[in-house]
Design a protein around this motif. Structure first.
Motif, mmCIF file in Angstrom:
data_model
loop_
_atom_site.group_PDB
_atom_site.id
_atom_site.type_symbol
_atom_site.label_atom_id
_atom_site.label_comp_id
_atom_site.label_asym_id
_atom_site.label_seq_id
_atom_site.Cartn_x
_atom_site.Cartn_y
_atom_site.Cartn_z
ATOM 1 N N PHE A 162 0.825 -1.198 0.000
ATOM 2 C CA PHE A 162 0.000 0.000 0.000
ATOM 3 C C PHE A 162 0.860 1.248 0.000
ATOM 4 O O PHE A 162 2.060 1.201 0.288
ATOM 5 C CB PHE A 162 -0.948 0.004 1.208
ATOM 6 N N ASP A 163 0.231 2.352 -0.314
ATOM 7 C CA ASP A 163 0.862 3.663 -0.223
ATOM 8 C C ASP A 163 0.209 4.456 0.892
ATOM 9 O O ASP A 163 -1.022 4.473 1.015
ATOM 10 C CB ASP A 163 0.697 4.444 -1.532
ATOM 11 N N MET A 164 1.034 5.103 1.705
ATOM 12 C CA MET A 164 0.544 6.106 2.630
ATOM 13 C C MET A 164 0.632 7.455 1.919
ATOM 14 O O MET A 164 1.685 7.797 1.374
ATOM 15 C CB MET A 164 1.389 6.133 3.898
ATOM 16 N N ILE A 165 -0.465 8.186 1.913
ATOM 17 C CA ILE A 165 -0.502 9.463 1.215
ATOM 18 C C ILE A 165 -0.677 10.571 2.247
ATOM 19 O O ILE A 165 -1.662 10.594 2.993
ATOM 20 C CB ILE A 165 -1.649 9.491 0.188
ATOM 21 N N GLY A 166 0.311 11.459 2.316
ATOM 22 C CA GLY A 166 0.298 12.508 3.315
ATOM 23 C C GLY A 166 -0.655 13.634 2.970
ATOM 24 O O GLY A 166 -1.194 13.711 1.858
ATOM 25 N N PRO A 167 -0.878 14.545 3.919
ATOM 26 C CA PRO A 167 -1.797 15.671 3.695
ATOM 27 C C PRO A 167 -1.405 16.545 2.501
ATOM 28 O O PRO A 167 -2.274 17.150 1.868
ATOM 29 C CB PRO A 167 -1.696 16.456 5.011
ATOM 30 N N ASP A 168 -0.101 16.590 2.182
ATOM 31 C CA ASP A 168 0.354 17.402 1.044
ATOM 32 C C ASP A 168 0.441 16.601 -0.246
ATOM 33 O O ASP A 168 0.940 17.096 -1.263
ATOM 34 C CB ASP A 168 1.708 18.036 1.357
ATOM 35 N N GLY A 169 -0.031 15.342 -0.213
ATOM 36 C CA GLY A 169 -0.013 14.505 -1.400
ATOM 37 C C GLY A 169 1.227 13.655 -1.570
ATOM 38 O O GLY A 169 1.312 12.857 -2.520
#
Length: 303
Positions: A211-218
């Protein structure tokens, strides 16, 4: 230390007795040292006394009445079997266990192992007392060398171990269900503002989660969890990789304990190196981990 004088009964030597004491100062709090000492994932990291030794764990149940069975292998030498039985577990300060060592179906020694963990100026003082009975040969020298080297490894392991705990006001079944359900795990996993994008997920022993973790800034952070053990409603363990089939950066586990109708969740990680541990602390991994467990609690509490 006491050491009885050997005597003979027929052609078999009588037991030889010795009391051995080991002390180590560790730059980690007692709660972390306790996890490094007692949890199967951490024990597997530090158990081999030297790089030439391979330790294979066949069974690991760190509960009072539980046992740990491991095989110690060195190329060209007979395999040593170690069976450990947990008698007392008083977190984070005291454990008592029995230990029986055998080789080629012959018992070589039996021992009572007591570990005490106390706060110290450095962080913690670990004292291990081994009351040893050598049965087929004098095992004192081997114990001094092997146990001493293993505890040296434990010091380094504890000093790169991160422990997060949270009491969640919900039964174990509910917490466990939110964690091992492939539909719900991606909904709460990660710190505040992060989302998960799953490629594939198989939540079983031998399974994986890519999976990918996607941060608040993308910003995208690729992740790969390789699941080693999943014991329903008790614990799970896994390796953390940097992206699919990437380098491993930590060995991790989660444990679920019932406490007065609530659930105590322990999330532990042993980083590959001290530098990786310090880097993780530096970017706020402890705070972000606590946010993740808080999101789990909020997810379970939703109507």
């Amino acid at each position: 230390m006491t050491h009885a004088t050997p005597s003979m009964t027929g052609d078999r030597p009588a037991a030889r007795f010795a009391t051995l004491t080991f002390q180590r100062d560790i730059q980690a709090p007692p709660s972390v040292v306790w996890q490094a000492w007692s949890d199967p994932v951490a024990r597997a990291v530090w158990a081999a006394p030297t790089p030439e030794v391979t330790v294979e764990f066949l069974e690991a149940d760190t509960r009072v009445g539980g046992r740990e069975i491991s095989l110690c292998k060195v190329e060209g030498q007979p395999t040593i079997r170690c069976e450990n039985g947990w008698l007392v577990l008083q977190s984070p300060e005291l454990s008592v266990s029995s230990e029986v060592i055998s080789c080629e179906d012959r018992i070589q020694s039996a021992a009572l192992v007591t570990a005490e963990i106390r706060p110290s100026d450095a962080g913690s003082r670990l004292e291990v007392t081994v009351q040893l009975s050598s049965l087929s040969e004098d095992m004192e020298g081997g114990y001094r060398q092997g146990f001493g080297a293993g505890l040296d490894n434990l010091v380094g392991t504890a000093e790169r171990t991160m422990i997060l705990q949270r009491r969640i006001e919900a039964p174990v079944a509910a917490v466990w269900g939110a964690w091992v359900n492939p539909e719900t795990l991606p909904q709460w996993w990660g710190p505040d503002g992060f989302t998960c994008r799953t490629d594939r997920i198989d939540l079983r022993s031998g399974g994986e989660w890519v999976f990918d973790m996607i941060g608040p800034d993308g910003t995208v952070f690729p992740n790969h969890h390789l699941y080693r053990e999943i014991t329903p409603r008790q614990r799970l363990s896994y390796a953390l990789l940097w992206g699919e089939n990437g380098p491993k950066h930590a060995d991790a586990w989660a444990r679920f304990e019932e406490v007065d109708g609530a659930t105590l969740v322990t999330l532990g990680m042993v980083f590959n190196t001290g530098a990786e541990f310090q880097d993780a602390k530096g970017f706020g991994a402890i705070e972000l981990g606590h946010q993740t467990l808080a999101k789990l609690e909020a997810f379970i509490a939703r109507p």
